[in-house]
Design a protein around this motif. Structure first.
Motif, PDB file in Angstrom:
ATOM      1  N   PHE A  55      30.739  66.665  13.466  1.00 34.49           N
ATOM      2  CA  PHE A  55      29.680  67.413  13.983  1.00 34.49           C
ATOM      3  C   PHE A  55      29.577  68.974  13.780  1.00 34.49           C
ATOM      4  O   PHE A  55      30.678  69.461  13.934  1.00 34.49           O
ATOM      5  N   HIS A  59      26.541  70.611  18.335  1.00 32.12           N
ATOM      6  CA  HIS A  59      25.790  69.485  18.136  1.00 32.12           C
ATOM      7  C   HIS A  59      25.040  68.628  19.277  1.00 32.12           C
ATOM      8  O   HIS A  59      23.886  68.203  19.181  1.00 32.12           O
ATOM      9  N   PHE A  60      25.734  68.802  20.407  1.00 31.50           N
ATOM     10  CA  PHE A  60      25.465  67.914  21.341  1.00 31.50           C
ATOM     11  C   PHE A  60      24.585  68.966  22.361  1.00 31.50           C
ATOM     12  O   PHE A  60      24.131  68.281  23.421  1.00 31.50           O
ATOM     13  N   ASP A  61      24.437  70.013  22.248  1.00 39.80           N
ATOM     14  CA  ASP A  61      23.325  70.920  23.010  1.00 39.80           C
ATOM     15  C   ASP A  61      21.886  70.491  22.551  1.00 39.80           C
ATOM     16  O   ASP A  61      21.769  70.605  21.305  1.00 39.80           O
ATOM     17  N   PHE A  63      20.468  67.501  22.407  1.00 36.30           N
ATOM     18  CA  PHE A  63      20.925  66.402  21.377  1.00 36.30           C
ATOM     19  C   PHE A  63      19.500  65.834  20.656  1.00 36.30           C
ATOM     20  O   PHE A  63      18.626  65.591  21.203  1.00 36.30           O
ATOM     21  N   TYR A 113      29.550  54.514  23.914  1.00 41.92           N
ATOM     22  CA  TYR A 113      29.336  55.855  23.574  1.00 41.92           C
ATOM     23  C   TYR A 113      28.299  56.420  24.671  1.00 41.92           C
ATOM     24  O   TYR A 113      28.498  57.418  25.155  1.00 41.92           O
ATOM     25  N   PHE A 117      29.085  59.772  27.195  1.00 41.45           N
ATOM     26  CA  PHE A 117      28.270  60.961  27.170  1.00 41.45           C
ATOM     27  C   PHE A 117      27.247  61.026  28.416  1.00 41.45           C
ATOM     28  O   PHE A 117      26.794  62.192  28.920  1.00 41.45           O
ATOM     29  N   VAL A 128      32.551  68.660  25.535  1.00 42.97           N
ATOM     30  CA  VAL A 128      32.789  68.215  24.084  1.00 42.97           C
ATOM     31  C   VAL A 128      33.347  69.410  23.730  1.00 42.97           C
ATOM     32  O   VAL A 128      32.739  70.512  23.718  1.00 42.97           O
TER      33      VAL A 128
END
Length: 160
Positions: A55, A59-61, A63, A113, A117, A128
Protein backbone atom coordinates in the motif's frame (compact mmCIF):
# COMPACT_ATOMS: atom_id res chain seq x y z
CA UNK A 1 -9.59 -14.17 17.35
CA UNK A 2 -6.16 -14.57 18.87
CA UNK A 3 -3.43 -12.07 18.00
CA UNK A 4 0.26 -12.88 18.18
CA UNK A 5 2.89 -10.14 18.03
CA UNK A 6 5.91 -11.37 16.06
CA UNK A 7 9.07 -9.90 14.60
CA UNK A 8 9.49 -11.09 11.04
CA UNK A 9 12.92 -11.60 9.53
CA UNK A 10 13.60 -10.14 6.09
CA UNK A 11 12.15 -12.23 3.27
CA UNK A 12 13.10 -12.25 -0.41
CA UNK A 13 10.19 -13.03 -2.72
CA UNK A 14 9.76 -13.66 -6.42
CA UNK A 15 6.36 -13.46 -8.02
CA UNK A 16 3.89 -11.49 -10.06
CA UNK A 17 1.98 -8.36 -9.16
CA UNK A 18 -0.94 -6.36 -10.41
CA UNK A 19 -2.42 -2.97 -9.50
CA UNK A 20 -5.93 -3.24 -8.11
CA UNK A 21 -8.32 -1.84 -5.51
CA UNK A 22 -10.64 -3.47 -3.01
CA UNK A 23 -13.55 -2.54 -5.29
CA UNK A 24 -11.84 -3.83 -8.45
CA UNK A 25 -10.42 -7.06 -7.03
CA UNK A 26 -8.11 -8.85 -9.50
CA UNK A 27 -6.78 -11.49 -7.09
CA UNK A 28 -8.13 -14.44 -9.12
CA UNK A 29 -6.60 -13.07 -12.34
CA UNK A 30 -3.23 -12.60 -10.58
CA UNK A 31 -3.06 -16.10 -9.10
CA UNK A 32 -4.30 -17.66 -12.36
CA UNK A 33 -1.33 -16.12 -14.17
CA UNK A 34 1.17 -16.93 -11.38
CA UNK A 35 0.48 -20.57 -10.49
CA UNK A 36 1.33 -22.12 -13.91
CA UNK A 37 4.71 -20.28 -13.81
CA UNK A 38 5.51 -21.01 -10.16
CA UNK A 39 7.65 -24.03 -11.08
CA UNK A 40 10.02 -21.71 -13.02
CA UNK A 41 11.17 -20.14 -9.74
CA UNK A 42 14.43 -21.66 -8.45
CA UNK A 43 15.94 -21.53 -4.93
CA UNK A 44 12.60 -21.58 -3.13
CA UNK A 45 12.85 -21.73 0.66
CA UNK A 46 9.73 -23.89 1.12
CA UNK A 47 6.37 -24.68 -0.50
CA UNK A 48 4.52 -21.74 1.08
CA UNK A 49 2.65 -19.24 -1.08
CA UNK A 50 2.57 -15.54 -0.22
CA UNK A 51 -0.29 -13.20 -1.02
CA UNK A 52 0.89 -9.64 -0.41
CA UNK A 53 -0.41 -6.11 -0.56
CA UNK A 54 1.91 -3.13 -0.93
CA UNK A 55 0.00 0.00 0.00
CA UNK A 56 1.04 3.63 -0.43
CA UNK A 57 1.99 5.41 2.80
CA UNK A 58 -1.07 6.31 4.88
CA UNK A 59 -3.32 4.17 2.66
CA UNK A 60 -5.61 3.47 5.61
CA UNK A 61 -6.03 7.12 6.66
CA UNK A 62 -9.45 8.18 5.36
CA UNK A 63 -9.85 4.72 3.90
CA UNK A 64 -11.10 4.60 0.32
CA UNK A 65 -11.86 1.11 -1.11
CA UNK A 66 -11.33 2.49 -4.65
CA UNK A 67 -7.71 3.51 -3.92
CA UNK A 68 -5.26 1.27 -5.80
CA UNK A 69 -2.43 -0.80 -4.37
CA UNK A 70 -0.05 -3.51 -5.57
CA UNK A 71 -1.17 -7.12 -5.06
CA UNK A 72 1.46 -9.87 -5.26
CA UNK A 73 1.40 -13.64 -5.66
CA UNK A 74 4.84 -14.94 -4.67
CA UNK A 75 7.12 -17.51 -3.08
CA UNK A 76 10.09 -16.99 -0.78
CA UNK A 77 13.53 -17.59 -2.28
CA UNK A 78 17.08 -17.82 -0.93
CA UNK A 79 18.37 -15.22 -3.41
CA UNK A 80 17.57 -13.34 -6.62
CA UNK A 81 20.16 -15.18 -8.77
CA UNK A 82 17.49 -16.51 -11.13
CA UNK A 83 14.38 -14.41 -11.83
CA UNK A 84 12.02 -15.90 -14.42
CA UNK A 85 10.85 -13.62 -17.21
CA UNK A 86 7.62 -11.74 -16.51
CA UNK A 87 8.24 -11.92 -12.74
CA UNK A 88 9.50 -9.41 -10.22
CA UNK A 89 11.19 -9.31 -6.86
CA UNK A 90 10.02 -7.94 -3.55
CA UNK A 91 11.81 -7.73 -0.21
CA UNK A 92 9.77 -7.74 2.97
CA UNK A 93 11.89 -5.83 5.48
CA UNK A 94 12.21 -7.19 9.00
CA UNK A 95 9.82 -5.67 11.46
CA UNK A 96 6.98 -6.02 13.92
CA UNK A 97 3.75 -7.74 12.82
CA UNK A 98 0.49 -8.83 14.36
CA UNK A 99 -0.39 -12.30 13.16
CA UNK A 100 -3.84 -13.86 13.01
CA UNK A 101 -5.01 -17.23 11.70
CA UNK A 102 -7.94 -17.07 9.29
CA UNK A 103 -9.97 -20.25 9.65
CA UNK A 104 -12.35 -21.21 6.86
CA UNK A 105 -12.81 -20.53 3.17
CA UNK A 106 -10.69 -17.84 1.52
CA UNK A 107 -13.96 -16.24 0.34
CA UNK A 108 -14.69 -15.35 3.99
CA UNK A 109 -11.29 -13.75 4.62
CA UNK A 110 -12.87 -10.30 4.56
CA UNK A 111 -14.50 -11.11 7.92
CA UNK A 112 -11.11 -11.73 9.53
CA UNK A 113 -9.68 -8.54 8.01
CA UNK A 114 -12.70 -6.58 9.23
CA UNK A 115 -12.15 -7.88 12.77
CA UNK A 116 -8.47 -6.92 12.62
CA UNK A 117 -9.00 -3.38 11.31
CA UNK A 118 -12.33 -2.51 12.96
CA UNK A 119 -11.89 -4.24 16.33
CA UNK A 120 -8.38 -5.40 17.21
CA UNK A 121 -6.26 -2.50 15.89
CA UNK A 122 -8.36 0.38 17.30
CA UNK A 123 -8.30 -1.30 20.74
CA UNK A 124 -4.58 -2.06 20.69
CA UNK A 125 -1.47 0.01 21.41
CA UNK A 126 -0.48 -0.32 17.73
CA UNK A 127 -1.17 1.28 14.38
CA UNK A 128 -0.52 0.03 10.84
CA UNK A 129 3.05 0.48 9.58
CA UNK A 130 4.02 1.23 5.97
CA UNK A 131 5.41 -2.19 5.03
CA UNK A 132 3.89 -5.00 2.97
CA UNK A 133 0.91 -6.87 4.40
CA UNK A 134 0.89 -10.57 3.63
CA UNK A 135 -0.81 -13.90 4.06
CA UNK A 136 1.12 -17.16 4.26
CA UNK A 137 -0.56 -20.17 2.75
CA UNK A 138 1.07 -23.45 3.71
CA UNK A 139 -0.20 -27.06 3.55
CA UNK A 140 -3.20 -26.12 5.74
CA UNK A 141 -4.51 -23.73 3.07
CA UNK A 142 -7.30 -25.31 1.01
CA UNK A 143 -8.86 -22.26 -0.71
CA UNK A 144 -12.62 -22.58 -0.21
CA UNK A 145 -12.60 -25.57 2.13
CA UNK A 146 -14.21 -24.80 5.53
CA UNK A 147 -11.16 -26.45 7.20
CA UNK A 148 -8.68 -24.16 5.43
CA UNK A 149 -6.19 -22.05 7.41
CA UNK A 150 -3.86 -19.19 6.48
CA UNK A 151 -1.71 -16.77 8.47
CA UNK A 152 -2.48 -13.06 8.12
CA UNK A 153 0.51 -10.76 8.85
CA UNK A 154 -0.23 -7.05 9.36
CA UNK A 155 2.75 -4.67 9.83
CA UNK A 156 2.43 -2.64 13.02
CA UNK A 157 4.22 -0.01 15.05
CA UNK A 158 3.56 1.56 18.44
CA UNK A 159 1.14 4.48 18.42
CA UNK A 160 2.82 7.88 18.72
Amino acid sequence: MEAQIKTAAEKKLIGKHIDMSFIENKTFQLWSSFMPKRKDIKNTVDNNLYSLEVFSPNHFDNFDPAKTFQKWAAVEVENFDHIPSNMGTLVIPNGLYVVFIHYGPASEGHKTYHSIFAEWLPNSEYTVDDRPHFAVMDHKYKKDDPDSEEEIWIPIKNRD
